[in-house]
Design a protein around this motif. Structure first.
Motif, PDB file in Angstrom:
ATOM      1  N   THR A 126     -16.359   2.641  -2.969  1.00 54.87           N
ATOM      2  CA  THR A 126     -15.433   2.634  -1.866  1.00 54.87           C
ATOM      3  C   THR A 126     -14.455   2.098  -2.134  1.00 54.87           C
ATOM      4  O   THR A 126     -13.787   1.272  -2.976  1.00 54.87           O
ATOM      5  CB  THR A 126     -16.122   2.055  -0.851  1.00 54.87           C
ATOM      6  N   PRO A 127     -12.575   3.022  -2.139  1.00 58.48           N
ATOM      7  CA  PRO A 127     -11.968   2.269  -2.114  1.00 58.48           C
ATOM      8  C   PRO A 127     -11.803   0.893  -1.381  1.00 58.48           C
ATOM      9  O   PRO A 127     -12.061   0.827  -0.693  1.00 58.48           O
ATOM     10  CB  PRO A 127     -10.358   3.793  -1.700  1.00 58.48           C
ATOM     11  N   ILE A 128     -11.017  -0.115  -2.179  1.00 54.51           N
ATOM     12  CA  ILE A 128     -11.036  -0.828  -1.819  1.00 54.51           C
ATOM     13  C   ILE A 128     -10.425  -1.449  -1.365  1.00 54.51           C
ATOM     14  O   ILE A 128     -10.381  -2.866  -0.337  1.00 54.51           O
ATOM     15  CB  ILE A 128     -11.306  -2.659  -3.308  1.00 54.51           C
ATOM     16  N   ASN A 129      -9.023  -1.107  -1.527  1.00 57.57           N
ATOM     17  CA  ASN A 129      -7.619  -1.693  -0.423  1.00 57.57           C
ATOM     18  C   ASN A 129      -7.400  -0.968   0.379  1.00 57.57           C
ATOM     19  O   ASN A 129      -7.593   0.752   0.669  1.00 57.57           O
ATOM     20  CB  ASN A 129      -6.745  -1.658  -1.710  1.00 57.57           C
ATOM     21  N   HIS A 130      -7.045  -1.113   2.160  1.00 57.67           N
ATOM     22  CA  HIS A 130      -6.810   0.444   2.567  1.00 57.67           C
ATOM     23  C   HIS A 130      -8.166   1.014   3.135  1.00 57.67           C
ATOM     24  O   HIS A 130      -7.450   2.652   2.766  1.00 57.67           O
ATOM     25  CB  HIS A 130      -5.295   0.579   2.775  1.00 57.67           C
ATOM     26  N   THR A 131      -9.072   1.065   2.812  1.00 60.12           N
ATOM     27  CA  THR A 131     -10.204   2.079   2.862  1.00 60.12           C
ATOM     28  C   THR A 131      -9.769   2.657   4.122  1.00 60.12           C
ATOM     29  O   THR A 131      -9.684   2.397   5.389  1.00 60.12           O
ATOM     30  CB  THR A 131     -10.980   1.013   3.356  1.00 60.12           C
ATOM     31  N   PRO A 132      -9.982   3.835   3.609  1.00 61.74           N
ATOM     32  CA  PRO A 132      -9.796   5.664   4.736  1.00 61.74           C
ATOM     33  C   PRO A 132     -11.494   5.845   5.420  1.00 61.74           C
ATOM     34  O   PRO A 132     -12.004   5.223   5.433  1.00 61.74           O
ATOM     35  CB  PRO A 132      -9.084   6.062   3.916  1.00 61.74           C
ATOM     36  N   GLN A 133     -11.229   6.264   6.522  1.00 60.28           N
ATOM     37  CA  GLN A 133     -11.979   6.696   7.563  1.00 60.28           C
ATOM     38  C   GLN A 133     -13.396   6.885   6.546  1.00 60.28           C
ATOM     39  O   GLN A 133     -14.543   6.697   6.742  1.00 60.28           O
ATOM     40  CB  GLN A 133     -11.531   7.042   8.899  1.00 60.28           C
ATOM     41  N   ASN A 134     -12.855   7.776   5.881  1.00 59.76           N
ATOM     42  CA  ASN A 134     -13.536   8.880   5.349  1.00 59.76           C
ATOM     43  C   ASN A 134     -13.037   8.954   4.049  1.00 59.76           C
ATOM     44  O   ASN A 134     -12.450   9.086   3.311  1.00 59.76           O
ATOM     45  CB  ASN A 134     -13.835  11.031   5.732  1.00 59.76           C
ATOM     46  N   CYS A 135     -14.412   8.807   2.993  1.00 62.69           N
ATOM     47  CA  CYS A 135     -14.251   7.907   1.939  1.00 62.69           C
ATOM     48  C   CYS A 135     -16.012   7.631   1.937  1.00 62.69           C
ATOM     49  O   CYS A 135     -16.899   7.977   1.758  1.00 62.69           O
ATOM     50  CB  CYS A 135     -13.680   6.795   1.293  1.00 62.69           C
ATOM     51  N   LEU A 242     -11.367  -0.995  11.551  1.00 59.69           N
ATOM     52  CA  LEU A 242     -10.873  -0.833  12.599  1.00 59.69           C
ATOM     53  C   LEU A 242     -10.215  -2.464  11.938  1.00 59.69           C
ATOM     54  O   LEU A 242     -11.106  -3.113  11.429  1.00 59.69           O
ATOM     55  CB  LEU A 242     -11.852  -1.839  13.754  1.00 59.69           C
ATOM     56  N   ALA A 243      -8.876  -2.675  11.776  1.00 58.33           N
ATOM     57  CA  ALA A 243      -8.378  -3.403  11.667  1.00 58.33           C
ATOM     58  C   ALA A 243      -7.681  -4.317  12.379  1.00 58.33           C
ATOM     59  O   ALA A 243      -7.166  -4.164  13.304  1.00 58.33           O
ATOM     60  CB  ALA A 243      -7.462  -3.082   9.918  1.00 58.33           C
ATOM     61  N   SER A 282      -9.100  -4.456   3.047  1.00 56.23           N
ATOM     62  CA  SER A 282      -8.351  -4.359   3.750  1.00 56.23           C
ATOM     63  C   SER A 282      -9.107  -3.363   3.737  1.00 56.23           C
ATOM     64  O   SER A 282      -9.201  -2.126   3.396  1.00 56.23           O
ATOM     65  CB  SER A 282      -6.609  -4.137   3.802  1.00 56.23           C
ATOM     66  N   ILE A 283      -8.744  -2.780   5.659  1.00 60.20           N
ATOM     67  CA  ILE A 283      -8.939  -1.250   6.511  1.00 60.20           C
ATOM     68  C   ILE A 283      -8.194  -0.368   6.932  1.00 60.20           C
ATOM     69  O   ILE A 283      -7.442  -1.291   7.008  1.00 60.20           O
ATOM     70  CB  ILE A 283     -10.386  -1.619   7.883  1.00 60.20           C
ATOM     71  N   ASP A 284      -8.301   1.137   6.551  1.00 56.54           N
ATOM     72  CA  ASP A 284      -7.124   1.575   7.090  1.00 56.54           C
ATOM     73  C   ASP A 284      -7.149   1.676   8.382  1.00 56.54           C
ATOM     74  O   ASP A 284      -8.465   3.267   8.887  1.00 56.54           O
ATOM     75  CB  ASP A 284      -6.719   2.665   6.385  1.00 56.54           C
ATOM     76  N   ASP A 285      -7.153   1.681   9.850  1.00 57.60           N
ATOM     77  CA  ASP A 285      -7.858   2.262  11.130  1.00 57.60           C
ATOM     78  C   ASP A 285      -6.175   3.308  12.322  1.00 57.60           C
ATOM     79  O   ASP A 285      -6.900   3.186  13.019  1.00 57.60           O
ATOM     80  CB  ASP A 285      -7.849   1.089  12.045  1.00 57.60           C
ATOM     81  N   THR A 286      -6.257   3.604  11.144  1.00 60.43           N
ATOM     82  CA  THR A 286      -5.061   5.103  11.530  1.00 60.43           C
ATOM     83  C   THR A 286      -5.832   5.501  12.859  1.00 60.43           C
ATOM     84  O   THR A 286      -5.037   5.787  13.687  1.00 60.43           O
ATOM     85  CB  THR A 286      -4.448   5.738  10.673  1.00 60.43           C
ATOM     86  N   GLU A 287      -7.279   6.170  12.248  1.00 61.21           N
ATOM     87  CA  GLU A 287      -7.405   6.878  13.349  1.00 61.21           C
ATOM     88  C   GLU A 287      -8.098   6.755  14.785  1.00 61.21           C
ATOM     89  O   GLU A 287      -7.421   7.174  16.322  1.00 61.21           O
ATOM     90  CB  GLU A 287      -8.859   7.637  12.907  1.00 61.21           C
ATOM     91  N   ALA A 288      -7.691   4.858  14.590  1.00 60.29           N
ATOM     92  CA  ALA A 288      -8.221   3.921  15.874  1.00 60.29           C
ATOM     93  C   ALA A 288      -6.985   3.886  16.501  1.00 60.29           C
ATOM     94  O   ALA A 288      -7.372   4.031  17.784  1.00 60.29           O
ATOM     95  CB  ALA A 288      -8.666   2.845  15.684  1.00 60.29           C
ATOM     96  N   ARG A 289      -5.748   3.621  15.392  1.00 65.02           N
ATOM     97  CA  ARG A 289      -4.621   3.630  16.921  1.00 65.02           C
ATOM     98  C   ARG A 289      -3.880   5.300  17.054  1.00 65.02           C
ATOM     99  O   ARG A 289      -3.297   4.256  18.744  1.00 65.02           O
ATOM    100  CB  ARG A 289      -3.691   3.468  15.927  1.00 65.02           C
ATOM    101  N   LYS A 290      -4.698   6.131  16.332  1.00 65.29           N
ATOM    102  CA  LYS A 290      -3.696   7.075  16.522  1.00 65.29           C
ATOM    103  C   LYS A 290      -4.829   7.401  18.209  1.00 65.29           C
ATOM    104  O   LYS A 290      -4.399   8.465  19.358  1.00 65.29           O
ATOM    105  CB  LYS A 290      -4.296   8.204  16.003  1.00 65.29           C
TER     106      LYS A 290
END
Ligand code: AKB
Length: 322
Positions: A126-135, A242-243, A282-290
């Motif tokens: 998995t991409p380790i930084n700002h891990t996206p929702q789908n990967c 979720l971050a 770290s996690i990218d939680d853009t979808e939850a925010r949106k």
């Protein structure tokens, strides 16, 4: 609001605080706490409590028949470190427990089901930084594999059986009201107790192991917000990233030293290091925010101050710089 809500695995770290919050919103008698073990925590004396081993389908049916809950929060699980030590039990409890709840949701027409997933669904690829929702998701722990399979089951039950199931991929949860058990991120709770009690923390991870974490008030807010959001806003039916914050043992040590300058951490990594190494930084939680407006309130410094203020009386400490 007068509908009944059942919390399964209520005596754990999250359950204890969630029952307290739900009872404030829905009333003590409408929130039914259940667990395989009893807890001495005061919140469980304020409303109904039922003994429940989630692997016992008949007992689950009995409780659902008695209370006819409109919402079920299913939190019972073995966490990462315990599931590695007891893989068969980890798999059985985490998977069969979820099947029992999802099947019961169909049979008893339960309005909404909440089930927690975890950052453990990610793995070494998995991409380790700002891990996206789908990967790439290639978990290499029993806990992570069970959570990833559970996510797929949740989406399946939503699509094929119409169950309104909602889920979050929790980072490590940190709180002062209830103790964690069996997780790889648990050091980030005991470090505050040790700072106040002995001034020294023996850390089972390396100093630079960065992991995603979330303070309990934010975890409660996210959990209640996703459950209260209109169904059409919940676009992801597997589980949302979720971050809150990300830090390493060295960084949380430095945050505590602002208030307790003589505090120190010693590093003795054990088998949990390999688990932590397979998880994102770290996690990218853009979808939850949106989708449903997620936004955390706490960063490392704000959480540290709050943890120390709340735990200090327990250890008779006075912290002049707070
Ligand atoms: C654990 O460490 O196992 C849990 C988790 C990240 O799901 N806190």
């Amino acid at each position: 609001m007068s509908e009944n809500i059942l919390v399964i695995g209520a005596c754990g770290q999250l359950g204890t605080e969630l029952v307290e919050s739900l009872r404030t919103i829905y009333g003590d008698s409408n929130v039914i706490a259940s667990d395989i073990r009893q807890s001495e925590h005061a919140v469980f004396k304020q409303g109904p409590f039922e003994n429940l081993d989630i692997l016992d389908k008949n007992r689950l049916s009995e409780i659902l028949t008695k209370y006819q809950p409109k919402q079920v929060y299913h939190l019972a699980a073995l966490l990462s470190a315990t599931a590695e030590a007891k893989p068969k039990l980890g798999w059985t409890l985490n998977m069969d427990g979820l099947f029992n709840v999802l099947d019961a949701a169909v049979d008893f027409k339960i309005g909404k089901v909440y089930w927690p997933s975890s950052i453990a669904v990610f793995g070494p690829g998995t991409p380790i930084n700002h891990t996206p929702q789908n990967c790439v998701m290639d978990p290499n722990t029993i806990y992570g594999i069970s959570k990833l399979a559970g996510e797929r089951y949740c989406e399946y039950y939503f699509q094929k059986r119409g169950v309104d199931v909602r889920s979050l991929r929790y980072p490590g949860l940190i709180g002062h009201k209830s103790d964690p058990g069996g997780g790889t991120t648990d050091y980030a709770v005991s470090i505050y107790h040790d700072a106040l009690q002995t001034g020294v923390h023996n850390c089972f991870l390396k100093d630079n192991t960065e992991l995603p974490m979330l303070y309990m008030p934010d975890a409660l807010k996210a959990t209640l917000d996703i459950m209260h959001a209109p169904a059409e806003q919940i676009k992801i039916r597997s589980s949302y990233n979720l971050a809150g914050m990300s830090f390493s043992p060295a960084e949380i040590t430095a945050a505590i030293q602002q208030y307790i300058p003589n505090f120190k951490t010693e590093y003795n990594p054990d088998s949990r290091q390999a688990i932590a190494d397979s998880w994102p930084n770290s996690i990218d939680d853009t979808e939850a925010r949106k989708d449903w407006g997620w936004k955390p309130d706490f960063d490392l410094d704000k959480m540290t101050k709050d943890m120390l203020v709340n735990l200090a009386p327990r250890y008779g400490s006075t912290l002049p710089s707070l």
